[in-house]
Structures are given as C-alpha cells and as structure tokens.
Enzyme design. Structure first.
Site, PDB file in Angstrom:
ATOM      1  N   LYS A   1     -89.281  42.170  -8.157  1.00  0.00           N
ATOM      2  CA  LYS A   1     -89.259  43.338  -7.071  1.00  0.00           C
ATOM      3  C   LYS A   1     -87.721  43.646  -6.829  1.00  0.00           C
ATOM      4  O   LYS A   1     -86.812  42.730  -6.843  1.00  0.00           O
ATOM      5  CB  LYS A   1     -90.078  43.308  -5.795  1.00  0.00           C
ATOM      6  CG  LYS A   1     -90.512  44.358  -5.037  1.00  0.00           C
ATOM      7  CD  LYS A   1     -91.783  44.991  -5.670  1.00  0.00           C
ATOM      8  CE  LYS A   1     -92.141  45.998  -5.295  1.00  0.00           C
ATOM      9  NZ  LYS A   1     -93.556  46.443  -5.595  1.00  0.00           N
TER      10      LYS A   1
ATOM     11  N   ASP B   1     -91.522  52.334  -7.156  1.00  0.00           N
ATOM     12  CA  ASP B   1     -92.442  52.060  -5.770  1.00  0.00           C
ATOM     13  C   ASP B   1     -92.079  52.795  -4.697  1.00  0.00           C
ATOM     14  O   ASP B   1     -91.660  54.181  -5.236  1.00  0.00           O
ATOM     15  CB  ASP B   1     -91.854  50.439  -5.532  1.00  0.00           C
ATOM     16  CG  ASP B   1     -92.888  49.878  -4.464  1.00  0.00           C
ATOM     17  OD1 ASP B   1     -93.943  49.222  -4.605  1.00  0.00           O
ATOM     18  OD2 ASP B   1     -92.553  49.926  -3.154  1.00  0.00           O
TER      19      ASP B   1
END
Ligand code: 2IT
Length: 446
Positions: free
Chosen positions: A125, A165
């Site tokens: 991430k 995201d």
C-alpha cells in the site's frame, strides 16, 4: 505457544503510535491464534512475528508547484508488506489523513485480502498526505508526476504493482502511468486501474462495488434470501459507492443513502437511475469532497449536515468510505432498526467494538478484506491481460469476478461456520487468508 496479550503488548511496543495497524493486526491474530498454536510448523517458524512486520517501507519527499507558482511539499510512502504469494499489490491513497501507520494497516489487510482472491498477489500500500480537495487538474498532474518520479525507483510489473484507492482514480493513474513511461520507456502493467484505451481492464472501475454486492448476494443465498426488495444504506460517494449503487439496484435492492465528510443524503426515491449514478461521478470529479449538492440536483432527497447514514432504517448497510467510519453506537442503531446484513466495503470501515457487537448479535457481517476484494481481484485480472497482451470482454471479466467473490465467501464459510449455523466471516476469512500466506512463507524459508 503464543500468548496473545504478551504478543500484542510487544507489537505495540515495536510499533508506537500506530493505532490502526495495531487494530488490524489484533483482529487477525485473535482469529488465527488457535490455528497457529495448534500447528507446530507455524510456531517453529515464529510466523506471527514475521507476518506482522512489513518487508520494507519507503518514505520520500514530493515537491510540486501549485497554480500560484508556490512550492508545496508532501510526504510520499510505499509499504511493501509481504510478497510470499506474488508481487506486492495494493492501492495508493491520497488523503490528508495518510500516515505510515495507516498505510501499514492497509498493507497488512491487503496481504490477506489478496490471498483470499485466489490470485498470486502479495500485499502492499502507498500514498501521500496530499489533499486533492480544491486542487485543479493541472495541480493534480504536477503532484502525480513528482510522486511517480520517486516511486518508480521501487516498483515494477514483476515486483510491485500499485493501483488506486481514496483520492486516486483513473485520472491520477493516468498522470502517474504517463510519468512512469516517460522515465522508464516501457509499456508494462506496472499500475492497474489504467484507462481502457491504454491497457486497463473493463469492469475495473466498477469492480470493488460490484464485488461487494456479489459477496453480499452470496451471504444472502447462504440464508436462503435474495437482494430483491432489500433497502440499503451506503456511505461515501466515490467510485466504490457508485459501483455498489449500480449493482445493488440491478439486483433489485433500493439504495437510500450516500454520504460525504459534510453529512449524508437520504433519497427516498432510491439512488437508482443512470442520471443519479452519473451524478456521483460528477461529484467525485469536482474535487470538492461534499455530497450536499446532490439534494439541490434531486430535490426529493434530503441532506443531513454533519451526520452519518447509520440511523436510517435499512435491511443492509455497506460502509464504503474510510476506516472506522462505523462505531459501536452506529452498530446498535442499525440493529435496533432491524438491519440484518453489514457488508464492510471500506477497509476496516467498522471499529473493533462495532465488529464484535455485530458478531455477538449474530448479524451477518462481511469483513472488508473479503467483501471489498473484488477491486484488487480485477486488478489481478488486469495484470493477467497485460502479461498476455490481450483484452477480455466485459462479460469475461465480470464472470471471473463473480467466481472469485463466491470462492472468497466459501472460504469464510469453511473456516467460520459455528455449530449453530452462524457464520463468523471475520474469523473464517482471516484464517483462510492467513493460512495461504503463512504456508507460502514456510515453504520459502527465511
Ligand atoms: O483496497 C484495495 O483493495 C484497493 N484499493 C485496490 C488495490 C488494487 O491493487 O487494485
């Protein structure tokens, strides 16, 4: 043998001031502790110590020029959490709340989520504390270019494949992919969520929302119910909420709410028409980060400033916005109003107390790492298509997504079914996701 209290105390000592990471780790460890303690190979491998430590984290400076000619400085991050089962894979979040601890929680969750998809993807991430709110397209482009100038040193189609995201959609992926190509002079699937005209996959924008509704549909089927006629509350108004609203409507549910940082919208007529779905995209593209204008555009809808949608009476609730957006009080309100299904579509959208309350009350609760895995699953399918240098049809991708969501649901049932028939999807999904990663780590040695 692991003692969970001792282990968690040590994890907190080693990761100070990272409450979200500790929260995510605690939930997984509570689910898997018996599995680990009963398996000598896991114990001998010190698997919990190893699986809770990211492989590496990158922190870098992002300098860019705003429209006034002033220099701005943001933080950039990439957490490469675990690559035991495939290249690091996970989104980039651009939001002022982004911190290293927050991205460690997301990378940790992503590792088990990606394991559940059945595809060979590790967990990662990244992102920035850059706030897209109020920024012009040119400012966003200059930021993305500068961000990728540094990030490209650490990623690659076989090593680490970022995607979108919160705050990162097709536009941002485009600017970043353009810069990657400028610097590396290659055409590869180094990012997913690309545009259809330049290597993207059909259904990727819809995939998180569609997948979450497919997952919910499996939960319903398991209890001999269907989506038809169910009332639904969604939070958020971005890409994920949009996909959920479209698919839930298609399957016969009525979507009553969306929300933003400014409050929530209650639309008694249902958020159910092409015009309304498209308006969500407009709201997101405006970079204003508010939902209030929906009630001006559709006057039958009501705007409730500063409130969350969880007080509205519905059969199913889908938190789709951000971590910890639904707390124990919200959980109690939903249950008091007869809500039977909670489908966590944001990553860790519910606080630990809320999750424990749902499970204790035997509400069907689909945890984020299972319910929202459709997004990254179609990212995995985008990688496959890029590797093969071909493009699948909408129908092909959608069918594969359905099969994946059904198998994620089955994994939860397999490891989470209780004697009375209740399925603890939190426990079941954590065990299923964990086992695959842990077994791979043992096979690969240390
Ligand atoms: O949270 C997630 O699963 C995502 N943001 C999607 C990640 C991806 O690589 O598609």
């Amino acid at each position: 043998m692991y003692n969970i209290d001792k282990f968690m105390a040590e994890l907190e000592r080693k990761n100070p001031a990272q409450p979200e990471f500790i929260q995510a780790a605690k939930e997984v460890i509570e689910s898997v502790i018996d599995t680990v303690n009963e398996n000598p190979a896991y114990l001998q491998a010190k698997i919990l110590d190893r699986i809770t430590e990211p492989d590496r984290t990158f922190l870098f400076k992002v300098e860019w020029e705003d429209d006034n000619g002033d220099i701005q400085v943001n933080k950039g991050f990439r957490v490469q959490f675990n690559n035991a089962i495939g290249p690091y894979k996970g989104g980039l979040r651009f939001h002022p709340s982004v911190t290293l601890g927050g991205l460690k929680f997301l990378g940790f969750e992503q590792t088990f989520k990606n394991s559940l998809t059945t595809l060979p993807m590790g967990g990662g991430k990244g992102g920035s504390d850059f706030n897209p709110k109020g920024k012009s397209d040119n400012e966003i482009m200059r930021f993305c270019r500068s961000f990728m100038t540094e990030l490209q040193k650490y990623i690659g189609p076989q090593t680490d494949v970022p995607a979108g995201d919160i705050g990162v959609g097709g536009r941002e992926i485009g600017f970043m992919y353009g810069q990657y190509k400028r610097l590396r002079a290659e055409n590869t699937g180094v990012l997913t969520g690309k545009g259809i005209g330049w290597g993207g996959s059909l259904i990727r924008p819809e995939a998180t929302g569609f997948g979450s509704v497919y997952y919910a549909d499996e939960m319903l089927k398991h209890k001999n119910e269907t989506m038809k006629g169910k009332t639904v509350s969604l939070s958020g108004f971005g890409n994920v909420t949009w996909g959920c609203a479209i698919k839930a409507t298609e399957l016969g549910a009525k979507v009553l709410t969306i929300s933003g940082p400014d409050g929530y919208i209650h639309d008694e007529d249902g958020i159910s028409t092409e015009e309304k779905f498209n308006y969500l995209l407009e709201l997101r593209a405006s970079n204003n980060d508010i939902v209030a204008p929906y009630a001006e555009k559709f006057p039958n809808a009501k705007f409730f400033p500063g409130e969350k949608p969880w007080g509205v009476k519905v059969d199913m609730a889908y938190p789709c916005a951000i971590q910890n957006e639904l707390n124990e009080d919200d959980a109690k309100k939903l249950i008091a109003n007869g809500c039977q299904y909670v489908v966590e579509t944001s990553n860790m959208g519910c606080t630990a107390d809320a999750v424990n309350h749902f499970v204790a009350e035997k509400i069907a609760f689909g945890p984020g790492k299972a319910a929202n895995a459709g997004g990254v699953a179609v990212s995995g399918l985008e990688m496959s298509q890029n590797s093969m240098k071909l493009a699948w049809s909408k129908e092909e991708v959608d069918e594969k997504l359905k099969v994946i969501m059904s198998s994620i649901h089955s994994a939860g049932v397999k490891y989470g079914s209780q004697a009375d028939g209740f399925v603890n999807y939190v426990k079941g999904s954590n065990i299923a996701g964990f086992r695959k990663v842990a077994d791979a780590m043992i096979d690969l040695g240390y």
